[in-house]
Scaffold this motif. Structure first.
Motif: not given
Length: 105
Positions: A73, A68, A4-6, A2, A89-91, A71, A95, A93
């Motif tokens: 944010v 976050a 990293t995704n943030r 979370s 939504r992040v997948e 997946d 968006l 690395g």
């Protein structure tokens, strides 16, 4: 994850709205990026170009809150007098999907 995704989301939004570095913002978007925001096109290049050519491109943006989880944010920000909540939504690395809600300020 979370965290990293943030960071990925914040970097992309800051590149779009603060630094106006649209090439750097594109690097965070999946080539098949999907937005559910009416009036904005799908696809990395089309989406970034639409934001670049919109009235928001010259506006100042301030991030107010970020949440976050896994997946997803969620970012609450103010852009040009409008309150916006973006959900991304992040997948792997990048968006991959976007929703938003806007409220006039």
């Amino acid at each position: 994850m979370s965290r990293t995704n943030r960071m990925i989301v914040v970097d992309c939004l800051e590149n779009l709205f603060v630094h106006k570095d649209f090439d750097a913002a594109k690097a965070a978007l999946h080539p098949d990026f999907v937005t559910h925001s009416p009036g904005l096109p799908n696809g990395r290049d089309a989406f970034a170009d639409a934001v670049k050519n919109s009235p928001l491109a010259g506006a100042t943006a301030e991030i107010e809150h970020i949440v976050a989880e896994n997946d997803l944010v969620m970012v609450h920000l103010h852009v040009a007098g409008t309150a916006i909540v973006d959900i991304l939504r992040v997948e792997d690395g990048l968006l991959v999907e976007h929703w938003d809600v806007k409220q006039p300020g």
